[in-house]
Design a protein around this motif. Structure first.
Motif, PDB file in Angstrom:
ATOM      1  N   LEU A 285       0.838  -1.195   0.000  1.00 25.20           N
ATOM      2  CA  LEU A 285       0.000   0.000   0.000  1.00 25.20           C
ATOM      3  C   LEU A 285       0.874   1.246   0.000  1.00 25.20           C
ATOM      4  O   LEU A 285       1.987   1.247   0.533  1.00 25.20           O
ATOM      5  N   ALA A 286       0.361   2.305  -0.572  1.00 28.04           N
ATOM      6  CA  ALA A 286       1.164   3.513  -0.741  1.00 28.04           C
ATOM      7  C   ALA A 286       1.392   4.274   0.556  1.00 28.04           C
ATOM      8  O   ALA A 286       2.273   5.122   0.632  1.00 28.04           O
ATOM      9  N   ASP A 287       0.597   3.971   1.601  1.00 29.98           N
ATOM     10  CA  ASP A 287       0.716   4.760   2.830  1.00 29.98           C
ATOM     11  C   ASP A 287       1.645   4.129   3.855  1.00 29.98           C
ATOM     12  O   ASP A 287       1.612   4.490   5.025  1.00 29.98           O
ATOM     13  N   VAL A 288       2.493   3.183   3.432  1.00 31.09           N
ATOM     14  CA  VAL A 288       3.435   2.577   4.366  1.00 31.09           C
ATOM     15  C   VAL A 288       4.816   3.179   4.178  1.00 31.09           C
ATOM     16  O   VAL A 288       5.129   3.769   3.144  1.00 31.09           O
ATOM     17  N   GLU A 289       5.633   2.999   5.201  1.00 34.71           N
ATOM     18  CA  GLU A 289       7.019   3.455   5.140  1.00 34.71           C
ATOM     19  C   GLU A 289       7.919   2.238   5.072  1.00 34.71           C
ATOM     20  O   GLU A 289       7.779   1.302   5.849  1.00 34.71           O
ATOM     21  N   VAL A 290       8.843   2.253   4.134  1.00 36.81           N
ATOM     22  CA  VAL A 290       9.863   1.214   4.034  1.00 36.81           C
ATOM     23  C   VAL A 290      11.205   1.904   4.174  1.00 36.81           C
ATOM     24  O   VAL A 290      11.513   2.837   3.428  1.00 36.81           O
ATOM     25  N   GLY A 291      12.002   1.461   5.136  1.00 30.34           N
ATOM     26  CA  GLY A 291      13.286   2.104   5.365  1.00 30.34           C
ATOM     27  C   GLY A 291      14.325   1.125   5.850  1.00 30.34           C
ATOM     28  O   GLY A 291      14.004   0.043   6.345  1.00 30.34           O
ATOM     29  N   HIS A 292      15.598   1.481   5.697  1.00 32.00           N
ATOM     30  CA  HIS A 292      16.700   0.628   6.094  1.00 32.00           C
ATOM     31  C   HIS A 292      17.764   1.441   6.812  1.00 32.00           C
ATOM     32  O   HIS A 292      17.998   2.601   6.498  1.00 32.00           O
ATOM     33  N   SER A 293      18.416   0.795   7.744  1.00 37.71           N
ATOM     34  CA  SER A 293      19.603   1.395   8.347  1.00 37.71           C
ATOM     35  C   SER A 293      20.815   0.936   7.552  1.00 37.71           C
ATOM     36  O   SER A 293      20.820  -0.155   6.986  1.00 37.71           O
ATOM     37  N   TYR A 294      21.830   1.761   7.465  1.00 35.22           N
ATOM     38  CA  TYR A 294      23.023   1.376   6.746  1.00 35.22           C
ATOM     39  C   TYR A 294      24.201   2.217   7.226  1.00 35.22           C
ATOM     40  O   TYR A 294      24.021   3.272   7.861  1.00 35.22           O
TER      41      TYR A 294
END
Length: 238
Positions: free
Chosen positions: A227-236
């Protein structure tokens, strides 16, 4: 990476996996500072980042996970979850509507798996549903090569739980993902995605393609529609 970013990411992962469900208290600050061995101010900045992103709300009573945190899990998140829990499905969600069948592969899947003429990979397709809302959050399609299917009894059984596939593959072959690649882009939903995710035709979605490999070669190629209202993120870090 700063400690506050690391702590924010660790808390975000707990929200993602369901260890911290909607409405659960995060903290108090003193306990979190002791758990992560940092100052309360560092924890406070991490909480502030999570609040700004919509994962938590802060009040005079404490910090709590929001009712609908904007957490979305891409392939990297799913693999990390499997490494921690033995399942690619979190505690606050479940898989629904599994379709499991050998089908003619689209051209790009044939190229990725280097399939010979007439070879049919196994397609496993299912929805991931947020348990507290009974709301689909992702449509997942996995493409498994014929040689993997032949080496793993039960992989083509629709009764196999979606989150336990990697565990079965590892038990049968000794193979598990050692590397992967994700590619995500925003686009309009295709009709079958709109129906599955209960959104309007042509609504914006986040489409992710991914693959997991080991030293031998490719294990699985997959596609995930979020869904477009989610956040996907990564630490690096570098």
């Amino acid at each position: 990476m700063s400690r506050q970013s690391e702590i924010a990411d660790l808390i975000r992962q707990k929200i993602q996996s369901g260890q911290l469900p909607p409405g659960a208290q995060v903290g108090p600050l003193r306990d979190l500072a002791g758990e992560y061995e940092v100052s309360q101010e560092t924890v406070r900045r991490a909480i502030g980042w999570l609040a700004e992103a919509g994962h938590v709300r802060v009040s005079h009573r404490g910090t709590f996970v929001t009712d609908t945190p904007p957490t979305g899990s891409d392939a990297d998140d799913r693999l990390r979850l499997w490494e921690q829990t033995g399942s690619t499905i979190g505690l606050a969600e479940y898989a629904q509507g599994l379709q499991c069948q050998r089908v003619p592969a689209p051209a790009h899947v044939r190229e990725i798996h280097e399939l010979a003429h007439g070879e049919r990979p196994l397609r496993r397709r299912y929805l991931i549903v947020a348990a507290d809302e009974d709301r689909p959050t992702a449509l997942v399609t996995e493409w498994w090569a014929p040689e993997i299917v032949g080496a793993v009894p039960g992989l083509d059984d629709a009764r196999l739980k979606a989150g336990e596939v990697l565990t079965l593959v590892k038990a049968a072959t000794g193979r598990e993902p050692r590397s992967g690649r994700d590619a995500c882009r925003a686009r309009d939903a295709y009709p079958h995605e709109s129906t599955a995710l209960r959104i309007r035709d042509g609504a914006a979605v986040l489409a992710c393609a991914w693959d997991w490999s080991d030293d031998v070669g490719l294990l699985v190629y997959g596609e995930m529609t979020l869904l477009a209202d989610v956040e996907v993120g990564h630490s690096y870090k570098r």
